[in-house]
Scaffold this motif. Structure first.
Motif, short mmCIF file in Angstrom:
data_model
loop_
_atom_site.label_atom_id
_atom_site.label_comp_id
_atom_site.label_asym_id
_atom_site.label_seq_id
_atom_site.Cartn_x
_atom_site.Cartn_y
_atom_site.Cartn_z
N SER A 138 -27.16 -20.75 14.24
CA SER A 138 -26.95 -21.39 12.93
C SER A 138 -26.77 -20.37 11.81
CB SER A 138 -28.13 -22.29 12.58
OG SER A 138 -28.18 -23.39 13.46
N PHE A 139 -27.55 -19.29 11.83
CA PHE A 139 -27.59 -18.37 10.70
C PHE A 139 -27.04 -16.98 10.99
CE2 PHE A 139 -31.05 -21.45 10.11
CZ PHE A 139 -30.75 -21.94 8.85
N GLY A 140 -26.73 -16.70 12.26
CA GLY A 140 -26.27 -15.37 12.66
C GLY A 140 -27.45 -14.53 13.13
N ALA A 141 -27.27 -13.84 14.25
CA ALA A 141 -28.36 -13.06 14.87
C ALA A 141 -28.97 -12.05 13.91
CB ALA A 141 -27.85 -12.37 16.13
N GLU A 142 -28.13 -11.44 13.06
CA GLU A 142 -28.62 -10.41 12.14
C GLU A 142 -29.49 -10.98 11.03
OE1 GLU A 142 -24.81 -12.00 10.45
OE2 GLU A 142 -25.53 -11.48 12.44
N ASN A 143 -29.50 -12.30 10.87
CA ASN A 143 -30.25 -12.95 9.78
C ASN A 143 -31.55 -13.60 10.24
OD1 ASN A 143 -28.29 -12.36 7.75
ND2 ASN A 143 -27.01 -13.95 8.62
N VAL A 144 -31.92 -13.42 11.50
CA VAL A 144 -33.11 -14.07 12.05
C VAL A 144 -34.04 -13.02 12.66
CG1 VAL A 144 -33.98 -15.77 13.71
CG2 VAL A 144 -31.79 -16.16 12.56
N VAL A 145 -35.28 -13.00 12.17
CA VAL A 145 -36.29 -12.09 12.70
C VAL A 145 -37.54 -12.91 13.02
CG1 VAL A 145 -37.80 -10.13 12.15
CG2 VAL A 145 -35.43 -10.14 11.34
N TYR A 146 -38.11 -12.65 14.20
CA TYR A 146 -39.37 -13.32 14.55
C TYR A 146 -40.52 -12.35 14.28
CZ TYR A 146 -43.09 -15.69 17.03
OH TYR A 146 -44.28 -16.31 17.33
N ASN A 147 -41.50 -12.81 13.50
CA ASN A 147 -42.66 -11.99 13.17
C ASN A 147 -43.79 -12.35 14.13
OD1 ASN A 147 -45.09 -11.01 11.98
ND2 ASN A 147 -44.07 -10.93 9.98
N ASP A 148 -44.07 -11.45 15.08
CA ASP A 148 -45.12 -11.69 16.09
C ASP A 148 -46.49 -11.89 15.46
OD1 ASP A 148 -43.64 -11.53 18.55
OD2 ASP A 148 -43.45 -9.38 18.22
N THR A 149 -46.75 -11.21 14.36
CA THR A 149 -48.06 -11.27 13.73
C THR A 149 -48.33 -12.64 13.10
OG1 THR A 149 -47.85 -8.93 13.22
CG2 THR A 149 -49.58 -10.12 12.06
N THR A 150 -47.34 -13.16 12.37
CA THR A 150 -47.54 -14.44 11.65
C THR A 150 -47.07 -15.65 12.46
OG1 THR A 150 -45.37 -14.33 10.57
CG2 THR A 150 -47.23 -13.28 9.43
N PHE A 153 -40.56 -17.38 11.84
CA PHE A 153 -39.19 -16.87 11.86
C PHE A 153 -38.83 -16.59 10.41
CE2 PHE A 153 -39.31 -19.15 15.86
CZ PHE A 153 -38.62 -18.30 16.71
N GLU A 154 -38.29 -15.42 10.14
CA GLU A 154 -37.84 -15.06 8.80
C GLU A 154 -36.32 -15.11 8.82
OE1 GLU A 154 -39.68 -11.24 8.41
OE2 GLU A 154 -41.69 -12.10 8.26
N ILE A 155 -35.79 -16.08 8.09
CA ILE A 155 -34.35 -16.36 8.15
C ILE A 155 -33.71 -16.07 6.80
CG2 ILE A 155 -32.62 -18.16 8.55
CD1 ILE A 155 -34.93 -19.63 10.16
N GLN A 156 -32.73 -15.17 6.80
CA GLN A 156 -31.95 -14.90 5.60
C GLN A 156 -30.75 -15.84 5.61
OE1 GLN A 156 -32.76 -12.86 3.09
NE2 GLN A 156 -34.64 -12.33 4.17
N SER A 157 -30.57 -16.54 4.53
CA SER A 157 -29.52 -17.54 4.48
C SER A 157 -28.65 -17.32 3.25
CB SER A 157 -30.16 -18.93 4.44
OG SER A 157 -29.19 -19.92 4.24
N GLN A 158 -27.36 -17.47 3.42
CA GLN A 158 -26.43 -17.44 2.29
C GLN A 158 -25.57 -18.69 2.37
OE1 GLN A 158 -24.58 -13.65 1.24
NE2 GLN A 158 -22.65 -14.72 0.93
#
Length: 197
Positions: A138-150, A153-158
């Motif tokens: 949906s957002f592009g692989a470069e815009n999605v990061v999974y935070n193991d600690t919290t 998913f941290e998603i950058q969207s434009q």
């Protein structure tokens, strides 16, 4: 002397046009910021005031509010929208009896999908992997990061959005351009504005 008067008049018209265009962009920015803030602050009913009234001929306002509440208050997930930023605002253009301005904004959406109560470690890994794949599509692989600690998913969207106004000065309403909602957009926007979707 006549040429000088014409040049002064032309300069005055040009400066006035630029000033009016900037004033319009400032109003669009103010209205869109209010719209975004109402979503960030979970003032969902207020956010609907910034959507075109014609949208509610397609999806009734009460139904839209219900869907938004279910999404943001779903106990199976947590959503936090951060850092909404307007990247650009195009000059407004009059088409038929309304004014339209294309704007682009970005934001970060932090989303956590909660697992089942007795979820195994293997099930958790599978859930995270499948969710990450869906978000990347949906957002592009470069815009999605999974935070193991919290676990978020941290998603950058434009996104692109059309601001719509009856008078081109005030009362701007906003329609986010989602490709999967093209059928709805075709009913709300002039054909020339959605041909690239």
């Amino acid at each position: 002397m006549n040429i000088q008067k014409q040049l002064i008049t032309l300069l005055f018209i040009t400066v006035s046009s630029i000033a009016l265009a900037q004033e319009t962009k400032n109003q669009i920015q103010a209205d869109f910021t209010n719209y975004l803030n109402s979503i960030v602050n979970m003032e969902l009913e207020k956010s609907l005031d910034y959507m075109p009234t014609e949208f509610f001929d397609i999806i009734p306002k009460a139904k839209m509010l219900e869907v938004m509440k279910q999404t943001f208050n779903n106990p199976d997930m947590e959503i936090d929208i951060k850092n909404p930023t307007i990247l650009k605002i195009d000059d407004a253009q009059k088409i038929e009896n309304k004014y339209y301005s294309l704007l682009t904004y970005s934001s970060q959406m932090d989303m956590k999908i909660n697992g089942e109560e007795h979820e195994t470690e293997e099930d958790k890994k599978l859930r995270i992997s499948m969710t990450k794949t869906a978000f990347q599509q949906s957002f592009g692989a470069e815009n999605v990061v999974y935070n193991d600690t919290t676990g978020f998913f941290e998603i950058q969207s434009q996104k692109d959005v059309y601001g719509i106004s009856d008078n081109g000065k005030t009362g701007w309403k906003f329609l986010v351009l989602e490709k999967n909602q093209k059928v709805i957009l075709e009913k709300l926007l002039p054909a020339q504005l959605i041909q690239d979707l």
